[in-house]
Design a protein around this motif. Structure first.
Motif, PDB file in Angstrom:
ATOM      1  N   PRO A 181     138.043  78.345 -72.913  1.00  0.00           N
ATOM      2  CA  PRO A 181     137.442  78.522 -71.765  1.00  0.00           C
ATOM      3  C   PRO A 181     136.676  79.839 -71.655  1.00  0.00           C
ATOM      4  CG  PRO A 181     139.761  77.799 -71.255  1.00  0.00           C
ATOM      5  CD  PRO A 181     139.523  78.113 -72.743  1.00  0.00           C
ATOM      6  N   GLU A 182     137.034  80.889 -72.089  1.00  0.00           N
ATOM      7  CA  GLU A 182     136.274  82.358 -71.936  1.00  0.00           C
ATOM      8  C   GLU A 182     135.007  81.981 -72.613  1.00  0.00           C
ATOM      9  OE1 GLU A 182     139.709  81.850 -72.804  1.00  0.00           O
ATOM     10  OE2 GLU A 182     140.789  82.899 -71.351  1.00  0.00           O
ATOM     11  N   GLU A 183     135.036  81.464 -73.979  1.00  0.00           N
ATOM     12  CA  GLU A 183     133.841  81.228 -74.700  1.00  0.00           C
ATOM     13  C   GLU A 183     132.718  80.492 -73.939  1.00  0.00           C
ATOM     14  OE1 GLU A 183     132.110  79.697 -79.068  1.00  0.00           O
ATOM     15  OE2 GLU A 183     134.363  80.362 -78.760  1.00  0.00           O
ATOM     16  N   ALA A 184     133.366  79.315 -73.253  1.00  0.00           N
ATOM     17  CA  ALA A 184     132.266  78.431 -72.510  1.00  0.00           C
ATOM     18  C   ALA A 184     131.676  79.272 -71.147  1.00  0.00           C
ATOM     19  CB  ALA A 184     133.117  77.287 -71.860  1.00  0.00           C
ATOM     20  N   ILE A 185     132.578  80.063 -70.568  1.00  0.00           N
ATOM     21  CA  ILE A 185     132.239  80.738 -69.319  1.00  0.00           C
ATOM     22  C   ILE A 185     131.215  82.080 -70.156  1.00  0.00           C
ATOM     23  CG2 ILE A 185     133.045  82.870 -67.824  1.00  0.00           C
ATOM     24  CD1 ILE A 185     135.502  81.241 -67.536  1.00  0.00           C
ATOM     25  N   SER A 186     131.485  82.574 -71.164  1.00  0.00           N
ATOM     26  CA  SER A 186     130.504  83.424 -71.866  1.00  0.00           C
ATOM     27  C   SER A 186     129.232  82.891 -72.180  1.00  0.00           C
ATOM     28  CB  SER A 186     131.243  84.284 -72.964  1.00  0.00           C
ATOM     29  OG  SER A 186     130.284  84.964 -73.602  1.00  0.00           O
ATOM     30  N   ARG A 187     129.133  81.667 -72.785  1.00  0.00           N
ATOM     31  CA  ARG A 187     128.019  81.058 -73.071  1.00  0.00           C
ATOM     32  C   ARG A 187     127.014  80.707 -71.857  1.00  0.00           C
ATOM     33  NH1 ARG A 187     129.185  76.620 -77.910  1.00  0.00           N
ATOM     34  NH2 ARG A 187     129.986  78.308 -79.488  1.00  0.00           N
ATOM     35  N   ARG A 188     127.849  80.119 -70.655  1.00  0.00           N
ATOM     36  CA  ARG A 188     126.774  79.789 -69.610  1.00  0.00           C
ATOM     37  C   ARG A 188     126.589  81.087 -68.736  1.00  0.00           C
ATOM     38  NH1 ARG A 188     130.823  75.123 -67.129  1.00  0.00           N
ATOM     39  NH2 ARG A 188     130.241  73.620 -68.536  1.00  0.00           N
ATOM     40  N   LEU A 189     127.266  82.181 -68.954  1.00  0.00           N
ATOM     41  CA  LEU A 189     126.864  83.446 -68.300  1.00  0.00           C
ATOM     42  C   LEU A 189     125.487  84.016 -69.038  1.00  0.00           C
ATOM     43  CD1 LEU A 189     129.885  85.355 -67.257  1.00  0.00           C
ATOM     44  CD2 LEU A 189     128.379  84.436 -65.753  1.00  0.00           C
ATOM     45  N   LYS A 190     125.637  83.948 -70.433  1.00  0.00           N
ATOM     46  CA  LYS A 190     124.369  84.367 -71.126  1.00  0.00           C
ATOM     47  C   LYS A 190     123.074  83.616 -70.781  1.00  0.00           C
ATOM     48  CE  LYS A 190     127.070  86.554 -74.758  1.00  0.00           C
ATOM     49  NZ  LYS A 190     127.727  86.439 -76.437  1.00  0.00           N
ATOM     50  N   ALA A 191     123.182  82.395 -70.685  1.00  0.00           N
ATOM     51  CA  ALA A 191     122.211  81.400 -70.577  1.00  0.00           C
ATOM     52  C   ALA A 191     121.711  81.537 -69.143  1.00  0.00           C
ATOM     53  CB  ALA A 191     122.735  79.889 -70.644  1.00  0.00           C
ATOM     54  N   LEU A 192     122.447  81.899 -68.221  1.00  0.00           N
ATOM     55  CA  LEU A 192     122.107  82.043 -66.919  1.00  0.00           C
ATOM     56  C   LEU A 192     121.326  83.386 -67.089  1.00  0.00           C
ATOM     57  CD1 LEU A 192     121.912  81.700 -63.755  1.00  0.00           C
ATOM     58  CD2 LEU A 192     124.175  82.913 -63.598  1.00  0.00           C
ATOM     59  N   TYR A 193     122.046  84.653 -67.585  1.00  0.00           N
ATOM     60  CA  TYR A 193     121.269  85.710 -67.576  1.00  0.00           C
ATOM     61  C   TYR A 193     120.005  85.754 -68.228  1.00  0.00           C
ATOM     62  CZ  TYR A 193     120.519  90.874 -68.469  1.00  0.00           C
ATOM     63  OH  TYR A 193     120.046  91.916 -68.511  1.00  0.00           O
ATOM     64  N   HIS A 194     119.828  85.046 -69.273  1.00  0.00           N
ATOM     65  CA  HIS A 194     118.538  84.724 -69.925  1.00  0.00           C
ATOM     66  C   HIS A 194     117.422  84.057 -68.957  1.00  0.00           C
ATOM     67  CE1 HIS A 194     115.915  84.120 -73.114  1.00  0.00           C
ATOM     68  NE2 HIS A 194     115.480  83.251 -73.032  1.00  0.00           N
ATOM     69  N   ALA A 195     117.965  83.181 -68.296  1.00  0.00           N
ATOM     70  CA  ALA A 195     116.984  82.445 -67.375  1.00  0.00           C
ATOM     71  C   ALA A 195     116.343  83.542 -66.206  1.00  0.00           C
ATOM     72  CB  ALA A 195     117.601  81.328 -66.885  1.00  0.00           C
ATOM     73  N   VAL A 196     117.418  84.423 -65.715  1.00  0.00           N
ATOM     74  CA  VAL A 196     117.074  85.364 -65.004  1.00  0.00           C
ATOM     75  C   VAL A 196     115.916  86.500 -65.701  1.00  0.00           C
ATOM     76  CG1 VAL A 196     117.960  87.229 -63.218  1.00  0.00           C
ATOM     77  CG2 VAL A 196     119.048  84.995 -63.359  1.00  0.00           C
ATOM     78  N   GLU A 197     116.421  86.728 -66.672  1.00  0.00           N
ATOM     79  CA  GLU A 197     115.294  87.667 -67.174  1.00  0.00           C
ATOM     80  C   GLU A 197     113.933  87.414 -67.328  1.00  0.00           C
ATOM     81  OE1 GLU A 197     117.348  90.550 -70.643  1.00  0.00           O
ATOM     82  OE2 GLU A 197     117.288  88.205 -71.227  1.00  0.00           O
TER      83      GLU A 197
END
Length: 64
Positions: A20-36
């Protein structure tokens, strides 16, 4: 859908999270990239410029 039976214990299918931690990490990275990728609104840039100018003026006044 393919079966996971060919995967060894502890292995995940490509593109899937192992925990679950890896899934959360991937989603957060995708969200951060979109915001960037979003543009900074002009109002925000204007505010930053005014803050920089005020800080510069304050520094000059404090030095004498």
């Amino acid at each position: 859908m393919k079966s996971n039976s060919s995967l060894g214990k502890g292995q995940a299918m490509p593109g899937t999270a192992k925990s679950p931690e890896e899934a959360i990490s991937r989603r957060l990275k995708a969200l951060y990239h979109a915001v960037e990728q979003e543009e900074i609104p002009d109002r925000f840039l204007d505010l930053l410029e005014r803050l920089d100018a005020a800080e510069s003026e304050s520094t000059r006044s404090a030095k004498g």
